[in-house]
Design an enzyme around this catalytic site. Sequence first.
Site, PDB file in Angstrom:
ATOM      1  N   GLU A 183       0.815  -1.209   0.000  1.00  0.00           N
ATOM      2  CA  GLU A 183       0.000   0.000   0.000  1.00  0.00           C
ATOM      3  C   GLU A 183       0.855   1.268   0.000  1.00  0.00           C
ATOM      4  O   GLU A 183       0.561   2.214  -0.724  1.00  0.00           O
ATOM      5  CB  GLU A 183      -0.923  -0.010   1.226  1.00  0.00           C
ATOM      6  CG  GLU A 183      -2.036   1.013   1.124  1.00  0.00           C
ATOM      7  CD  GLU A 183      -2.999   0.946   2.309  1.00  0.00           C
ATOM      8  OE1 GLU A 183      -2.773   0.139   3.222  1.00  0.00           O
ATOM      9  OE2 GLU A 183      -3.968   1.710   2.293  1.00  0.00           O
ATOM     10  N   ASP A 184       1.912   1.277   0.809  1.00  0.00           N
ATOM     11  CA  ASP A 184       2.652   2.536   1.005  1.00  0.00           C
ATOM     12  C   ASP A 184       3.909   2.681   0.160  1.00  0.00           C
ATOM     13  O   ASP A 184       4.423   3.782   0.015  1.00  0.00           O
ATOM     14  CB  ASP A 184       3.042   2.693   2.486  1.00  0.00           C
ATOM     15  CG  ASP A 184       1.822   2.913   3.367  1.00  0.00           C
ATOM     16  OD1 ASP A 184       0.735   3.158   2.804  1.00  0.00           O
ATOM     17  OD2 ASP A 184       1.951   2.833   4.603  1.00  0.00           O
TER      18      ASP A 184
END
Length: 731
Positions: free
Chosen positions: A80-81
């Site tokens: 996600e990051d």
Amino acid sequence: MAEIVKTFEELMDVITASKKNYNIKKITAAYEYAATMHSGQKRESGEPYITHPIAVAQILVELGMDTDTICAALLHDVVEDTGASLDILKKNFGQDVANLVDGVTKLNQVALFSREEQQAENIRKMLLFMSKDIRVIIIKLSDRLHNMRTLGYRSEAKRRDVSLETMNIFVPLANRLGIRRLKEELEDTAFSYLDPYAYNEIEQLLEKSKAEREEFIEQIKAKLTKRLAADFDPLPVIEGRVKSAYGIYKKVYEQGRLFDEIYDKYAVRVIVNTVTECYYVLGIVHDMFQPIPNRFKDYISTPKANMYQSLHTTVVGREGIPFEVQIRTHEMHHTAEYGIAAHWKYKEGVKGKYKLDNRLNWVRQILDTQQESNDVEDIVRAIKEDLAPEDVFAMTPKGDVISLPLGSTVIDFAYAIHTQVGHRMVGAKADKKLVPLDYVIKTGEIIEIITSKDPHHGPNRAWLNICQTNEAKSKIRSWFKKERREENIQEGREELEREFRRNLMRVPPEEMEDFMSFDMKRHNCETLDDFYAAVGYGGIILSKIMPRLKDEYTKKYIQNESDHDPSSLMDLSLQQNKKPSSGIIVDGIDNCVVKLSQCCSPLPGDDIIGFITRGHGVSIHKKDCINYTSQKDSCPERWVNVRWAGKEQHSAYYRVVLDVFGYNRTGILVDVMSVLQESRIPAHEASARELKNGNVSILLTISIAGTSELQGIINKIKKVDGVIDVSRSSK
Ligand code: MN
């Protein structure tokens, strides 16, 4: 729990201390990859981002989770990051780790705290992830716990949103999975942000009473130790415990208790080896201290839905301070603390081992029910109900234990026993005291349901707003659905009767089914009630079938009327006393048989006309009778002029049906009958029918000499107490 670690070295110490057979090489590789990917990123606190996955991994090690879960925890934010691909994770750490990270990533994208219709769908998605691999949700709960621990660095609005979501979704979930360690900390932290004032107040109260409380618990522990030492070697584990801040808050604010009134604020826990020892210790405790009635809960024989097992009892010591004693085995204790995580089968490298087991059937059930229902509100309610933190256990007078969600009322209890008990409920007693129907059941109470002897007694619509469980609600609703059928039948029957009366059609009740058979068949109605019900709800439009029915009626009853009902001339009993006389002169015909038609029951004074029947004389109708107005043109030659002989024929009697309408008070029928008796008016038939609004309709068939006598008796009946109106029926 241990201090929150920030570096991988510290995490390794925790792993070593766990004495579990972890794959250190794999975990180290996962850490190194995550650290590289997150390098340069910072948390809101200013700390390096990698401290977050490390802390999450620590929580999971403490819960006793396996290597893949720890790896996935370290890697949970890289996709996600940092844009790392799942393929790389799969290549480096295997399919399981990649799936877990994928699950957590997708879960993060599900906005759980959203509009209600969205929420149901999103919770469903979450449960679906969960049903694929329960470890996803345990990682997510640990992730949330660390985020809650560090929530102070976020903006005020964010703190409130995250806390609300935690309280509404993750706390119930942790509770349902039985992971008390996660649940209580999540709950207390969320609470401290949602109601900081109350939280601080409770903290202060607890702080103020701390020394006193610790002294009290130490004293109890000492007494127990002394007594148990005689029977146990080694001694059972005895520990003191204070209720969580939120647990106290709930009792203070939701149940309106005073801080000092909360019994289980203080608790002592005794942990033994076997179930037998649990009950043995219970006996000793009850011998040493005075048990408070109805405060004993046996969660060993009836475990909570989240697998929690323990004996709870509240007792009072010599000082008069009540306290709770929890007794359980070491295994039960482990389950109480770790829930689903305690039952983790630590088997590395075995495929297909993380299927939902029986303990998680409820997840499947929620998913199944959701697919059946389209009502979003229902779904959200069902989910929340199912994730509800507590159950209450109450007993029937016979000792059967009924388990219900917290907040359930005696109505829920009645329906949980049996549908019929619910439908026929008229009252309830809790511990032998009468209670209102909205009474909320408490654990340990003996609930007695008082039922009506009337098998047709039914629930009240207002109950839908009182009861808590979906079970009770759906049973009440289905009763009303069936009840609506009854209402429909009633309505349909009345509509048909009205229409028949308007058309001056009188079909004897026993011939009704036969008379209606054509239309019943045409509308697929098996019984007359089916037909009435269809009319009642509007499935059959009467105005469409009336013309045909009228034709059939004429064929069957009017033209051959005398075949069916010769008694319409007059009452037989009267004929013995009084010489019958029709009192009617038929134009141009002498001495013919005359009878008054039943459809309009003409009385002397009415405008009348005669119909020449085939072989049964002349039947007399009123001129406004539908049978005349509708048929005078089709066979004009058979209608003849007739008139009343003289003014009124006192020697002749005519039947008339009176419709008396009034309040349904006791004795109204008797009073009406005595008016007839006093006036020496013979009554042939009387029937009273209660109307829905509490009124009554009385149909009286009487013999009357003429319109003036009729008016006289109508006036007398009108004076009877409770009578609102009297009218001549079948006008
Ligand atoms: Mn995270």
